[in-house]
Enzyme design. Structure first.
Site, PDB file in Angstrom:
ATOM      1  N   ARG A  76     -50.190 -16.152 -63.065  1.00 55.04           N
ATOM      2  CA  ARG A  76     -51.300 -15.359 -63.588  1.00 55.04           C
ATOM      3  C   ARG A  76     -52.351 -15.151 -62.503  1.00 55.04           C
ATOM      4  O   ARG A  76     -52.446 -15.923 -61.546  1.00 55.04           O
ATOM      5  CB  ARG A  76     -51.938 -16.052 -64.789  1.00 55.04           C
ATOM      6  CG  ARG A  76     -50.992 -16.299 -65.951  1.00 55.04           C
ATOM      7  CD  ARG A  76     -51.699 -17.055 -67.053  1.00 55.04           C
ATOM      8  NE  ARG A  76     -50.829 -17.290 -68.222  1.00 55.04           N
ATOM      9  CZ  ARG A  76     -50.048 -18.352 -68.369  1.00 55.04           C
ATOM     10  NH1 ARG A  76     -50.023 -19.289 -67.423  1.00 55.04           N
ATOM     11  NH2 ARG A  76     -49.300 -18.494 -69.450  1.00 55.04           N
ATOM     12  N   LYS A 126     -53.359 -22.642 -68.178  1.00 55.89           N
ATOM     13  CA  LYS A 126     -54.367 -22.519 -69.227  1.00 55.89           C
ATOM     14  C   LYS A 126     -54.664 -23.904 -69.791  1.00 55.89           C
ATOM     15  O   LYS A 126     -53.748 -24.709 -69.991  1.00 55.89           O
ATOM     16  CB  LYS A 126     -53.866 -21.609 -70.352  1.00 55.89           C
ATOM     17  CG  LYS A 126     -53.784 -20.133 -69.980  1.00 55.89           C
ATOM     18  CD  LYS A 126     -53.326 -19.312 -71.163  1.00 55.89           C
ATOM     19  CE  LYS A 126     -53.330 -17.826 -70.864  1.00 55.89           C
ATOM     20  NZ  LYS A 126     -52.867 -17.017 -72.017  1.00 55.89           N
ATOM     21  N   HIS A 137     -51.258  -7.870 -64.004  1.00 57.35           N
ATOM     22  CA  HIS A 137     -50.375  -8.561 -64.955  1.00 57.35           C
ATOM     23  C   HIS A 137     -48.999  -7.915 -65.019  1.00 57.35           C
ATOM     24  O   HIS A 137     -48.018  -8.559 -65.408  1.00 57.35           O
ATOM     25  CB  HIS A 137     -51.016  -8.571 -66.343  1.00 57.35           C
ATOM     26  CG  HIS A 137     -50.567  -9.728 -67.186  1.00 57.35           C
ATOM     27  ND1 HIS A 137     -50.863 -11.046 -66.882  1.00 57.35           N
ATOM     28  CD2 HIS A 137     -49.827  -9.773 -68.328  1.00 57.35           C
ATOM     29  CE1 HIS A 137     -50.328 -11.837 -67.790  1.00 57.35           C
ATOM     30  NE2 HIS A 137     -49.688 -11.102 -68.678  1.00 57.35           N
ATOM     31  N   ARG A 139     -46.444  -9.846 -63.124  1.00 57.22           N
ATOM     32  CA  ARG A 139     -45.879 -10.992 -63.853  1.00 57.22           C
ATOM     33  C   ARG A 139     -44.724 -10.532 -64.742  1.00 57.22           C
ATOM     34  O   ARG A 139     -43.657 -11.163 -64.762  1.00 57.22           O
ATOM     35  CB  ARG A 139     -46.987 -11.637 -64.689  1.00 57.22           C
ATOM     36  CG  ARG A 139     -46.574 -12.839 -65.535  1.00 57.22           C
ATOM     37  CD  ARG A 139     -47.831 -13.436 -66.161  1.00 57.22           C
ATOM     38  NE  ARG A 139     -47.577 -14.404 -67.212  1.00 57.22           N
ATOM     39  CZ  ARG A 139     -47.344 -15.701 -67.006  1.00 57.22           C
ATOM     40  NH1 ARG A 139     -47.312 -16.180 -65.772  1.00 57.22           N
ATOM     41  NH2 ARG A 139     -47.143 -16.527 -68.015  1.00 57.22           N
ATOM     42  N   HIS A 165     -45.161 -20.648 -70.101  1.00 60.85           N
ATOM     43  CA  HIS A 165     -45.224 -20.290 -71.520  1.00 60.85           C
ATOM     44  C   HIS A 165     -45.056 -21.546 -72.371  1.00 60.85           C
ATOM     45  O   HIS A 165     -44.166 -22.356 -72.112  1.00 60.85           O
ATOM     46  CB  HIS A 165     -44.117 -19.302 -71.884  1.00 60.85           C
ATOM     47  CG  HIS A 165     -44.343 -17.926 -71.367  1.00 60.85           C
ATOM     48  ND1 HIS A 165     -43.320 -17.017 -71.182  1.00 60.85           N
ATOM     49  CD2 HIS A 165     -45.482 -17.278 -70.992  1.00 60.85           C
ATOM     50  CE1 HIS A 165     -43.813 -15.879 -70.714  1.00 60.85           C
ATOM     51  NE2 HIS A 165     -45.123 -16.019 -70.591  1.00 60.85           N
ATOM     52  N   TYR A 205     -38.656 -10.694 -72.656  1.00 64.75           N
ATOM     53  CA  TYR A 205     -38.138 -10.083 -71.436  1.00 64.75           C
ATOM     54  C   TYR A 205     -36.636  -9.781 -71.524  1.00 64.75           C
ATOM     55  O   TYR A 205     -36.108  -9.058 -70.685  1.00 64.75           O
ATOM     56  CB  TYR A 205     -38.426 -10.984 -70.232  1.00 64.75           C
ATOM     57  CG  TYR A 205     -39.912 -11.146 -69.996  1.00 64.75           C
ATOM     58  CD1 TYR A 205     -40.684 -10.066 -69.568  1.00 64.75           C
ATOM     59  CD2 TYR A 205     -40.553 -12.350 -70.248  1.00 64.75           C
ATOM     60  CE1 TYR A 205     -42.052 -10.192 -69.378  1.00 64.75           C
ATOM     61  CE2 TYR A 205     -41.931 -12.487 -70.061  1.00 64.75           C
ATOM     62  CZ  TYR A 205     -42.667 -11.402 -69.634  1.00 64.75           C
ATOM     63  OH  TYR A 205     -44.020 -11.531 -69.459  1.00 64.75           O
TER      64      TYR A 205
END
Length: 301
Positions: free
Chosen positions: A151, A184, A249, A252, A275, A284
């Site tokens: 990210r 995150k 983004h 990514r 994730h 994806y």
């Protein structure tokens, strides 16, 4: 103690949420900015209607605000986010005994229409890499995005000590590099660097200016590159190469989509991308199938 704090106005409530609520939840810096911006907007709406005290807020007031967002023409995803922010805010106030009842309890978030993520074709990402190949720093940043799928916030936080390069860079899996990223919520993880990322980083480190900070990427003014400056740089190259409807983004999504198309298993991608759920990574699969169909159609013999 939270119970001894006197909070009577909406402004006071927001101040408490900023100084206590958000730090306690360990929210990312960007998320905190979005929360504050969203809450200031709803508070402005309420105050404009004559509601300034916390105990005066009624469900119909908040429903009226959501209707106002619809009149402004905001997308469902934006209204959905703002609703979530409002519900989080008032739920926290109740949990801290700053409010007896929760006026946002019955709010229903507007349905967010999910758009198919944009990813670059092989021709597009190769054009992008060629465009920045003359600039070691920019090429290293672009390769990091495309080879790791990290990210923007993760890349912007990188320090020199976070990167480990092998003494000899080859395609051998035993000579892969490593990079330490802050996910995150502040979680630290180490992800592998393939030979292309290692080569680009090694080339950049040879010419990286000597500065008095340990930020990995440095501006021409010898300051640490911020997320905003990195985003600006990527946007500039996208414009130069004529690649439309793409952003940082998108890189990514590009990494993940092409890896799935080439056979990389979803569990490996999930860990690399950071994730929490494998379901997030699974999107994806459909994107890669679409890419394969497009290639077969366009390259028909």
């Amino acid at each position: 103690m939270a119970g001894t704090i006197t909070v009577e106005t909406l402004a006071q409530a927001l101040a408490q949420f900023e100084t206590i609520g958000m730090p306690a939840r360990n929210l990312a810096t960007r998320t905190r900015r979005e929360y504050v911006r969203d809450l200031r907007d709803v508070l402005s709406y309420l105050e404009h209607g004559g509601t300034t005290r916390l105990e005066e807020v009624r469900p119909r007031d908040l429903e009226g605000y959501l209707a106002e967002l619809d009149r402004r023409g905001l997308q469902g995803s934006t209204r959905n986010r703002k609703t979530h922010t409002i519900k989080t805010f008032f739920k926290w106030l109740v949990s801290q005994e700053l409010l007896i009842r929760n006026p946002a309890l019955g709010l229903i978030a507007p349905r967010a229409i999910k758009k198919e993520p944009r990813f670059l074709s092989e021709d597009e990402y190769r054009r992008l890499l060629r465009a920045c190949s003359h600039h070691a720093r920019d090429a290293a940043i672009m390769e990091l995005f495309l080879q790791t799928g990290m990210r923007l916030s993760e890349l912007a936080h990188l320090r020199l000590a976070d990167v480990e390069l092998p003494k000899r860079i080859t395609r051998d899996i035993e000579s892969m590099g490593m990079v330490r990223v802050q996910r995150k919520g502040g979680k630290i993880e180490r992800i592998p660097l393939n030979y292309k990322a290692c080569q680009a980083l090694a080339a950049y480190l040879k010419v990286r200016p000597k500065v008095d900070h340990n930020g990995l990427f440095v501006t021409k003014f010898k300051t640490c590159m911020t997320a905003r400056s990195i985003e600006y740089m990527v946007t500039k190259y996208l414009a130069e190469t004529g690649i439309q409807h793409a952003s940082v983004h998108t890189l990514r999504h590009t990494m993940a989509t092409h890896h799935v198309a080439k056979g990389t298993d979803l569990k490996t991608l999930q860990v690399t991308l950071g994730h929490e759920s494998l379901a997030t990574t699974s999107i994806y699969v459909s994107l890669s199938k679409h890419s394969q169909k497009k290639a077969l159609q366009e390259n028909a013999l």
